[in-house]
Scaffold this active site. Structure first.
Site, PDB file in Angstrom:
ATOM      1  N   GLU A 106       0.824  -1.222   0.000  1.00 38.45           N
ATOM      2  CA  GLU A 106       0.000   0.000   0.000  1.00 38.45           C
ATOM      3  C   GLU A 106       0.853   1.265   0.000  1.00 38.45           C
ATOM      4  O   GLU A 106       0.356   2.356   0.293  1.00 38.45           O
ATOM      5  CB  GLU A 106      -0.953   0.020   1.210  1.00 38.45           C
ATOM      6  CG  GLU A 106      -1.873  -1.180   1.343  1.00 38.45           C
ATOM      7  CD  GLU A 106      -2.910  -1.340   0.231  1.00 38.45           C
ATOM      8  OE1 GLU A 106      -2.935  -0.494  -0.683  1.00 38.45           O
ATOM      9  OE2 GLU A 106      -3.662  -2.322   0.280  1.00 38.45           O
ATOM     10  N   HIS A 117      -2.878   2.206   8.390  1.00 38.54           N
ATOM     11  CA  HIS A 117      -3.920   1.382   7.774  1.00 38.54           C
ATOM     12  C   HIS A 117      -4.102   0.129   8.614  1.00 38.54           C
ATOM     13  O   HIS A 117      -3.124  -0.549   8.956  1.00 38.54           O
ATOM     14  CB  HIS A 117      -3.520   0.995   6.351  1.00 38.54           C
ATOM     15  CG  HIS A 117      -4.390  -0.058   5.740  1.00 38.54           C
ATOM     16  ND1 HIS A 117      -5.762   0.071   5.637  1.00 38.54           N
ATOM     17  CD2 HIS A 117      -4.099  -1.276   5.205  1.00 38.54           C
ATOM     18  CE1 HIS A 117      -6.263  -1.018   5.049  1.00 38.54           C
ATOM     19  NE2 HIS A 117      -5.285  -1.856   4.800  1.00 38.54           N
ATOM     20  N   HIS A 124      -7.282  -3.149   9.854  1.00 36.38           N
ATOM     21  CA  HIS A 124      -8.508  -3.865   9.497  1.00 36.38           C
ATOM     22  C   HIS A 124      -9.400  -3.973  10.744  1.00 36.38           C
ATOM     23  O   HIS A 124      -9.531  -5.057  11.322  1.00 36.38           O
ATOM     24  CB  HIS A 124      -8.162  -5.263   8.964  1.00 36.38           C
ATOM     25  CG  HIS A 124      -7.351  -5.268   7.692  1.00 36.38           C
ATOM     26  ND1 HIS A 124      -6.775  -6.406   7.170  1.00 36.38           N
ATOM     27  CD2 HIS A 124      -7.035  -4.267   6.829  1.00 36.38           C
ATOM     28  CE1 HIS A 124      -6.135  -6.108   6.034  1.00 36.38           C
ATOM     29  NE2 HIS A 124      -6.278  -4.805   5.817  1.00 36.38           N
ATOM     30  N   GLU A 134     -17.569  12.160  22.051  1.00 35.81           N
ATOM     31  CA  GLU A 134     -16.216  12.619  21.734  1.00 35.81           C
ATOM     32  C   GLU A 134     -15.916  12.578  20.234  1.00 35.81           C
ATOM     33  O   GLU A 134     -15.016  13.274  19.758  1.00 35.81           O
ATOM     34  CB  GLU A 134     -15.171  11.777  22.481  1.00 35.81           C
ATOM     35  CG  GLU A 134     -15.107  10.344  22.013  1.00 35.81           C
ATOM     36  CD  GLU A 134     -13.999   9.539  22.698  1.00 35.81           C
ATOM     37  OE1 GLU A 134     -14.290   8.400  23.069  1.00 35.81           O
ATOM     38  OE2 GLU A 134     -12.874  10.031  22.838  1.00 35.81           O
ATOM     39  N   HIS A 188     -12.929  -3.676   3.617  1.00 37.11           N
ATOM     40  CA  HIS A 188     -11.479  -3.919   3.722  1.00 37.11           C
ATOM     41  C   HIS A 188     -10.893  -3.372   5.023  1.00 37.11           C
ATOM     42  O   HIS A 188     -10.339  -4.132   5.813  1.00 37.11           O
ATOM     43  CB  HIS A 188     -10.764  -3.297   2.504  1.00 37.11           C
ATOM     44  CG  HIS A 188      -9.284  -3.505   2.501  1.00 37.11           C
ATOM     45  ND1 HIS A 188      -8.556  -3.776   1.377  1.00 37.11           N
ATOM     46  CD2 HIS A 188      -8.359  -3.465   3.506  1.00 37.11           C
ATOM     47  CE1 HIS A 188      -7.281  -3.932   1.685  1.00 37.11           C
ATOM     48  NE2 HIS A 188      -7.131  -3.730   2.967  1.00 37.11           N
TER      49      HIS A 188
HETATM   50  P1  13P Z   1       1.035  -5.469   3.101  1.00 34.52           P
HETATM   51  O1  13P Z   1       1.418  -6.734   3.815  1.00 34.52           O
HETATM   52  O2  13P Z   1       1.612  -5.411   1.705  1.00 34.52           O
HETATM   53  O3  13P Z   1       1.355  -4.253   3.921  1.00 34.52           O
HETATM   54  O4  13P Z   1      -0.545  -5.504   2.875  1.00 34.52           O
HETATM   55  C1  13P Z   1      -1.428  -5.624   3.958  1.00 34.52           C
HETATM   56  C2  13P Z   1      -2.729  -4.975   3.714  1.00 34.52           C
HETATM   57  O5  13P Z   1      -3.447  -4.700   4.647  1.00 34.52           O
HETATM   58  C3  13P Z   1      -3.131  -4.670   2.318  1.00 34.52           C
HETATM   59  O6  13P Z   1      -4.216  -3.804   2.291  1.00 34.52           O
HETATM   60 ZN    ZN Z   2      -5.425  -3.846   4.165  1.00 37.96          ZN
END
Ligand code: 13P
Ligand code: ZN
Length: 290
Positions: A122, A145, A147, A175, A216
């Protein structure tokens, strides 16, 4: 100074472990980037090597990525395919420091990834975000980033509309509008890892600190690790409450009203974006503005 002894590395690894402990980094899920300060580069430079080859930023066919606004800068970035749960244990194998060239279209690794590998897939999105964030406020250095389970779950049942998503999250915790008064942006499902999703996310990050990738994960930005992690934590906590509310009923009996949100502006020194404070017909969760 050695990178491994630096406060920067400790702060980075702590954030990675915090995210892992919250369950936001299954397998290699998630990635973290930090735009280094010049004094940090100066302090750690003796530990860098400059014999790495210059590599292209995009890895998907046809992607041309260039970030002139970040030319010559250094970044601490997680490795592609590396697990967040291993970062604290072995930072040098799972994280790297990379430098962009003078045109901002290639990078070289100057530290880390000692067992091989490349920076996160990413990277185009991280650099696109870091570039627009730097232009908006040079103090923004972290792009994260992950999940987060509840935030992702909501992308299956709420309209993929920034106003609705933000408003429903706002109503779950007082908040929230204080922490992110510009709300949450939404990227519909797109192929991850490439330039297109990077550009779509950066468009959001021109004005907002949080972007949710439907089905995602999420991206957020901030001045430092505490603020950026705290922002994600706040969004995900509110998302968890909303998931619990939805599991009991599609309607709310009681909630925070638009005029009550407006009362927060002056005392907390924020200006909650009015586009999120639309009138609703009833307590049904996820209704679009008229
Ligand atoms: P990477 O392992 O390449 O960082 O990818 C993980 C991910 O969350 C892709 O969206
Ligand atoms: Zn991801």
């Amino acid at each position: 100074m050695k990178v491994l002894d630096s406060e920067l590395m400790k702060g980075y690894a702590r954030m990675a472990m915090d995210g892992y402990n919250w369950g936001w980094h299954e397998r290699n899920g998630g990635n973290l980037s930090y735009r280094m300060k010049s004094e940090e580069v100066e302090e750690l430079k003796e530990d860098f090597r400059y014999d790495g080859e210059w590599q292209s930023i995009g890895w998907q066919a046809g992607d041309e990525n260039a970030f002139p606004g970040l030319a010559g800068e250094y970044f601490m970035v997680s490795g592609s395919g590396k697990y967040f749960r291993n970062i604290e244990l072995d930072p040098a194998a799972n994280v790297c420091i990379l430098q962009l060239n003078e045109t901002g279209d290639r990078f070289r690794i100057v530290w880390g990834l000692v067992k091989g590998g490349r920076p996160t897939s990413e990277l185009p999105t991280h650099l696109a975000n870091l570039e627009v964030c730097k232009a908006r406020d040079p103090q923004i250095r972290v792009v994260y980033h992950c999940h987060p389970t509840n935030t992702i779950a909501l992308t299956f049942v709420l309209p993929l509309d920034s106003r609705v998503f933000t408003r429903e999250i706002y109503e779950m915790a007082t908040e929230c509008p204080i922490v992110f008064p510009e709300g949450i942006g939404i990227v519909p499902w797109m192929l991850c890892g490439g330039k297109l999703i990077g550009d779509a996310t950066a468009e959001i990050m021109k004005t907002q600190d949080v972007a949710v990738w439907a089905h995602h994960g999420a991206f957020c930005c901030g001045y430092d690790f505490d603020l950026t992690f705290g922002l994600m934590h706040t969004v995900e906590k509110a998302a968890e409450i909303l998931v619990k509310v939805l599991s009991m009923s599609p309607n709310k009996l009681n909630t925070i009203q638009p005029d009550q949100f407006r009362q927060l502006n002056a005392p907390f020194g924020v200006q909650i974006n009015e586009k999120f404070l639309y009138e609703k017909k009833d307590g049904r969760i996820g209704q679009l503005p008229e």
